[in-house]
Scaffold this motif. Structure first.
Motif, PDB file in Angstrom:
ATOM      1  N   GLY A 119       0.817  -1.198   0.000  1.00  0.00           N
ATOM      2  CA  GLY A 119       0.000   0.000   0.000  1.00  0.00           C
ATOM      3  C   GLY A 119       0.852   1.249   0.000  1.00  0.00           C
ATOM      4  O   GLY A 119       1.818   1.348  -0.760  1.00  0.00           O
ATOM      5  N   PRO A 120       0.540   2.175   0.877  1.00  0.00           N
ATOM      6  CA  PRO A 120       1.289   3.444   0.897  1.00  0.00           C
ATOM      7  C   PRO A 120       2.713   3.230   1.363  1.00  0.00           C
ATOM      8  O   PRO A 120       3.032   2.267   2.063  1.00  0.00           O
ATOM      9  CB  PRO A 120       0.486   4.297   1.891  1.00  0.00           C
ATOM     10  N   GLU A 121       3.589   4.134   0.972  1.00  0.00           N
ATOM     11  CA  GLU A 121       4.997   4.025   1.315  1.00  0.00           C
ATOM     12  C   GLU A 121       5.272   4.371   2.773  1.00  0.00           C
ATOM     13  O   GLU A 121       6.220   3.897   3.361  1.00  0.00           O
ATOM     14  CB  GLU A 121       5.823   4.956   0.410  1.00  0.00           C
ATOM     15  N   SER A 122       4.424   5.197   3.354  1.00  0.00           N
ATOM     16  CA  SER A 122       4.635   5.603   4.738  1.00  0.00           C
ATOM     17  C   SER A 122       4.373   4.437   5.679  1.00  0.00           C
ATOM     18  O   SER A 122       3.297   3.848   5.666  1.00  0.00           O
ATOM     19  CB  SER A 122       3.700   6.765   5.101  1.00  0.00           C
ATOM     20  N   ARG A 123       5.378   4.089   6.477  1.00  0.00           N
ATOM     21  CA  ARG A 123       5.238   2.947   7.376  1.00  0.00           C
ATOM     22  C   ARG A 123       4.176   3.206   8.431  1.00  0.00           C
ATOM     23  O   ARG A 123       3.444   2.308   8.839  1.00  0.00           O
ATOM     24  CB  ARG A 123       6.578   2.648   8.037  1.00  0.00           C
ATOM     25  N   ALA A 124       4.041   4.436   8.877  1.00  0.00           N
ATOM     26  CA  ALA A 124       3.067   4.740   9.924  1.00  0.00           C
ATOM     27  C   ALA A 124       1.638   4.584   9.440  1.00  0.00           C
ATOM     28  O   ALA A 124       0.720   4.408  10.232  1.00  0.00           O
ATOM     29  CB  ALA A 124       3.294   6.159  10.451  1.00  0.00           C
ATOM     30  N   ALA A 125       1.458   4.655   8.135  1.00  0.00           N
ATOM     31  CA  ALA A 125       0.096   4.591   7.598  1.00  0.00           C
ATOM     32  C   ALA A 125      -0.348   3.177   7.265  1.00  0.00           C
ATOM     33  O   ALA A 125      -1.483   2.969   6.860  1.00  0.00           O
ATOM     34  CB  ALA A 125      -0.005   5.452   6.339  1.00  0.00           C
TER      35      ALA A 125
END
Length: 415
Positions: A119-125
């Motif tokens: 999914g998104p690249e941001s690990r927190a997301a």
């Protein structure tokens, strides 16, 4: 927070840290063993192959449904949703059937199955944003990184000499119970290793038996010492004229003072067939697959139908429940807290007879309320459903039993 709560939380965290700081025990990973489990089990053993194939394909063929939990707690089926699209087409290379088939096959070969959410690249997301693709990862390429406070710090995926690290939220880890390992599951092939080895050795022995004229090994005994030239010529003649399938049962021509003596055991002495059958039944027992489905027992239409029903009831439905709970815990919160994913057991053809029997019992149970009958067959309650409805014929019999007998009844007819 008072001091007592703080102290209890601190003690709990410390205890957990002391437990999880212990390193992975040697051999707990699958990087070195999964290849042998897959090769000697699934790729070389016909019973393991048949058991895993039966379970994986049966589980992958069961349809799934998505439900929305309403404010009153009832579930309402959702026919169109991005999650259903993701489930039907998890990635450009696989469909839902192949994804579930691969997950279940990995689970019953290695005891572990991993699904990556892309999914998104941001690990927190990762834990909050819906993924766009799902991939089933090979278990032997995954290494678990333990964490002293969060249990798992992440996962490392290694292939071709390159390693990629995944956050814990990116990977779903399914595992079978292992009594001696906190991170990896126990492989059924490992439990059946002795039976698998015996079957594989028996197959190789039988193949070698056929290649050597279908008789055990023996010895050529000479009463006098042979020269090196005679010894070499005799070996070459044995290899060219006697050994091999094409030369099966070819008469052996021996020269003066040479005789043949058998020194091996016959197939009857080794009881090869019974031993092979026992090992095969042991493997089927470990996988809990009815032997009628994989050719180990004579199969008629009736007992094959019962065996198919037993496969779904005792094996397929539990593994589907494992998948359902894992997806609802790991994937569904990214799409909404009120969604619920479940397999549709009512659409399994092998269980249709039991479902029809359940409906008949519900209809014929006159002492149950309407809502109790609806709950019995899997439906939600309805308003004014907590009443017992009796058929008219039962009500009429009941009224007649309560009324006093009449004196002007017709006399019995005498024939």
């Amino acid at each position: 927070m008072n001091i007592t709560d703080w102290f209890q939380r601190k003690v709990s965290a410390t205890t957990r840290a002391l437990t999880l700081l212990m390193p992975l025990r040697p051999g707990s990973g699958l990087r070195g063993s999964y290849e042998s489990l897959a090769r000697e089990g699934y790729m070389q053993n016909s019973v393991v192959h048949a058991c895993v194939k039966e379970i994986a394909e049966a589980a992958a063929g069961v349809p799934w449904s998505l439900y929305q939990r309403k404010a009153d707690g009832d579930l309402e089926e959702v026919s169109a949703h991005p999650l259903l699209k993701l489930f039907d087409r998890p990635n450009p290379f696989q469909g839902k059937f192949e994804l579930i088939e691969r997950c279940v096959a990995h689970l019953y070969l290695s005891g572990n199955a991993y699904v990556e959410a892309v999914g998104p690249e941001s690990r927190a997301a990762h834990a909050k944003t819906p993924p766009t693709e799902l991939y089933a990862l090979r278990p032997d390429r995954i290494t678990i990184l333990p964490d002293p406070t969060r249990f798992i710090r992440g996962y490392e995926y290694t292939v071709g000499g390159q390693t990629v690290r995944f956050a814990p939220e990116q990977v779903l880890h399914l595992k079978l119970f292992h009594p001696l390992d906190d991170w990896y599951g126990l492989s059924p092939v490992q439990v059946a290793a002795l039976s698998v080895d015996k079957m594989n050795a028996s197959d190789k022995w039988n193949a070698a038996l056929l290649q050597n004229s279908a008789v055990p090994s023996g010895a050529l005994v000479s009463k006098k010492r042979l020269t090196d030239e005679q010894y070499t010529r005799l070996k070459d003649e044995m290899r060219d004229q006697v050994q091999g399938i094409a030369n099966a049962r070819t008469p052996l021509l021996l020269e003066e003072d040479i005789e043949w003596k058998e020194i091996g055991l016959s197939p009857r002495d080794m009881d090869w067939i019974d031993g092979l059958r026992f090992s095969a039944l042991q493997i089927a027992q470990i996988y809990n697959v009815p032997p009628e489905l994989i050719g180990l027992q004579p199969a008629t239409y009736s007992n094959r139908r019962e065996a198919r029903k037993a496969l779904y009831t005792e094996v397929v439905l539990p593994v589907l429940a494992r998948l359902r709970d894992a997806f609802n815990n790991w994937l569904l919160p990214r799409f909404g807290e009120t969604l619920f994913l479940d397999y549709d057991a009512d659409r399994i053809e092998a269980l249709s007879e039991d479902r029809d029997s359940l409906w008949r019992r519900a209809v014929q149970s006159h002492f149950l309320t309407l809502n109790e009958k609806r709950e019995m067959v899997g439906y939600d309650a309805v308003p004014d459903g907590n009443r017992v409805f009796l058929p008219q014929n039962l009500a009429a019999l009941d009224d007649t039993a309560k009324s006093p007998p009449s004196d002007d009844r017709d006399p019995p007819t005498v024939h």
